[in-house]
Scaffold this active site. Structure first.
Site, PDB file in Angstrom:
ATOM      1  N   ARG A  93      -4.798  31.795  30.774  1.00  0.00           N
ATOM      2  CA  ARG A  93      -5.669  31.704  29.605  1.00  0.00           C
ATOM      3  C   ARG A  93      -6.759  32.771  29.636  1.00  0.00           C
ATOM      4  O   ARG A  93      -7.577  32.830  28.723  1.00  0.00           O
ATOM      5  CB  ARG A  93      -6.332  30.339  29.579  1.00  0.00           C
ATOM      6  CG  ARG A  93      -5.772  29.369  28.518  1.00  0.00           C
ATOM      7  CD  ARG A  93      -6.464  28.060  28.754  1.00  0.00           C
ATOM      8  NE  ARG A  93      -6.496  27.141  27.680  1.00  0.00           N
ATOM      9  CZ  ARG A  93      -5.706  26.072  27.576  1.00  0.00           C
ATOM     10  NH1 ARG A  93      -4.718  25.893  28.423  1.00  0.00           N
ATOM     11  NH2 ARG A  93      -5.898  25.211  26.609  1.00  0.00           N
ATOM     12  N   ARG A 132      -3.230  14.298  15.712  1.00  0.00           N
ATOM     13  CA  ARG A 132      -2.001  14.210  16.516  1.00  0.00           C
ATOM     14  C   ARG A 132      -2.125  13.109  17.564  1.00  0.00           C
ATOM     15  O   ARG A 132      -3.212  12.770  18.031  1.00  0.00           O
ATOM     16  CB  ARG A 132      -1.681  15.555  17.185  1.00  0.00           C
ATOM     17  CG  ARG A 132      -2.628  15.943  18.295  1.00  0.00           C
ATOM     18  CD  ARG A 132      -2.169  17.220  18.988  1.00  0.00           C
ATOM     19  NE  ARG A 132      -3.025  17.549  20.120  1.00  0.00           N
ATOM     20  CZ  ARG A 132      -2.871  18.623  20.872  1.00  0.00           C
ATOM     21  NH1 ARG A 132      -1.911  19.487  20.619  1.00  0.00           N
ATOM     22  NH2 ARG A 132      -3.680  18.847  21.897  1.00  0.00           N
TER      23      ARG A 132
HETATM   24  P1  AMP Z   1      -4.443  22.007  27.224  1.00  0.00           P
HETATM   25  O1  AMP Z   1      -3.769  20.740  27.573  1.00  0.00           O
HETATM   26  O2  AMP Z   1      -3.622  23.211  27.564  1.00  0.00           O
HETATM   27  O3  AMP Z   1      -4.946  22.033  25.808  1.00  0.00           O
HETATM   28  O4  AMP Z   1      -5.743  22.111  28.153  1.00  0.00           O
HETATM   29  C1  AMP Z   1      -6.760  21.135  28.098  1.00  0.00           C
HETATM   30  C2  AMP Z   1      -7.986  21.654  28.831  1.00  0.00           C
HETATM   31  O5  AMP Z   1      -7.683  21.876  30.207  1.00  0.00           O
HETATM   32  C3  AMP Z   1      -8.531  22.981  28.335  1.00  0.00           C
HETATM   33  O6  AMP Z   1      -9.367  22.845  27.195  1.00  0.00           O
HETATM   34  C4  AMP Z   1      -9.289  23.456  29.565  1.00  0.00           C
HETATM   35  O7  AMP Z   1     -10.514  22.771  29.720  1.00  0.00           O
HETATM   36  C5  AMP Z   1      -8.372  23.023  30.703  1.00  0.00           C
HETATM   37  N1  AMP Z   1      -7.375  24.071  31.005  1.00  0.00           N
HETATM   38  C6  AMP Z   1      -6.029  24.003  30.819  1.00  0.00           C
HETATM   39  N2  AMP Z   1      -5.433  25.138  31.198  1.00  0.00           N
HETATM   40  C7  AMP Z   1      -6.409  25.963  31.632  1.00  0.00           C
HETATM   41  C8  AMP Z   1      -6.438  27.286  32.135  1.00  0.00           C
HETATM   42  N3  AMP Z   1      -5.317  28.018  32.259  1.00  0.00           N
HETATM   43  N4  AMP Z   1      -7.629  27.808  32.496  1.00  0.00           N
HETATM   44  C9  AMP Z   1      -8.770  27.094  32.405  1.00  0.00           C
HETATM   45  N5  AMP Z   1      -8.825  25.850  31.902  1.00  0.00           N
HETATM   46  C10 AMP Z   1      -7.658  25.272  31.523  1.00  0.00           C
END
Ligand code: AMP
Length: 225
Positions: A93, A132
């Protein structure tokens, strides 16, 4: 690389449909679906120190620090089920995460073979995320109207309960999209310059996007080719 392995990294804003497509592609290719968000949520559920740390960032829609995130994903990629490939969803990310991933994969004799980027307008992202349901058991995501929570998941015989993620609220969501624009969008250029990116509209139906993806994967190269 001796075996025919594939490493696929999904790019796109929160709500672009990465998770939905990543799960389907992983099943198709019989390789693990690795979602950094799911890994954090799992730590959270188990009450680990990493989970507690991650929660402070997740609640605000901010990114968990790179060192913690990179370590966690590297450890996952080193597991035996990743031998023939992997699907990454939500990682990398940031550019430092992408660079660390390249270095880690090179060390492991693995590589990235394709980076599908799902493009969706911001107005649609907000609409999707605040409307969702997510399955507690398998992580499947449903639009509000299509799958009322009382019916449960029902995906592939799953009977998990549906819930609304704590960070799927308008304020956190807005912040997550801002963070994406600033910190993650530069990865589009990063992977385009490496000849790995395919860009497609994520505004079509799930099945339509999936068909385009299947074609793109079918003609993409394996690692080492
Ligand atoms: P997601 O399920 O991918 O929407 O991720 C939910 C949350 O997890 C994000 O808003 C971040 O706080 C954290 N997160 C997930 N992937 C990453 C990543 N690659 N780098 C940093 N934080 C992450």
């Amino acid at each position: 690389m001796a075996n025919k392995s594939r490493g696929i990294v999904f790019l796109g804003a929160p709500g672009a449909g990465k998770g939905t497509q990543a799960v389907m592609v992983a099943k198709d290719l019989d390789v693990p679906h690795i979602s950094s968000g799911d890994l954090f949520r799992d730590h959270l559920k188990r009450g680990t120190e990493l989970g507690k740390l991650a929660q402070t960032f997740m609640d605000k829609g901010e990114l968990v620090p790179d060192d913690v995130t990179i370590g966690m994903v590297k450890e996952r990629l080193g597991q035996p089920d990743c031998l023939n490939g992997f699907i990454l969803d939500g990682f990398p990310r940031t550019v430092p995460q992408a660079e660390a991933l390249d270095a880690a994969l090179a060390e492991m004799g693995k590589c990235i073979s394709l980076v599908p980027y799902l493009r969706v307008r911001e107005s649609m992202l907000m609409e999707r995320l605040t409307h969702r349901w997510t399955c507690k058991a398998c992580g499947a995501v449903f639009p509000y109207e299509a799958q009322p929570p009382r019916t449960g998941c029902k995906k592939e015989h799953c009977d998990g309960d549906l819930y609304q993620r704590a960070d799927d609220n308008p304020e956190t969501q807005k912040r997550r999209i801002e963070v994406y624009m600033k910190q993650t969008a530069p990865l589009i250029t990063y992977y385009r310059q490496r000849g790995l990116l395919i860009e497609l509209s994520g505004e079509h139906t799930i099945d339509y996007v999936y068909r385009i993806l299947q074609d793109a994967i079918a003609i993409s190269k394996y690692c080492g080719e």
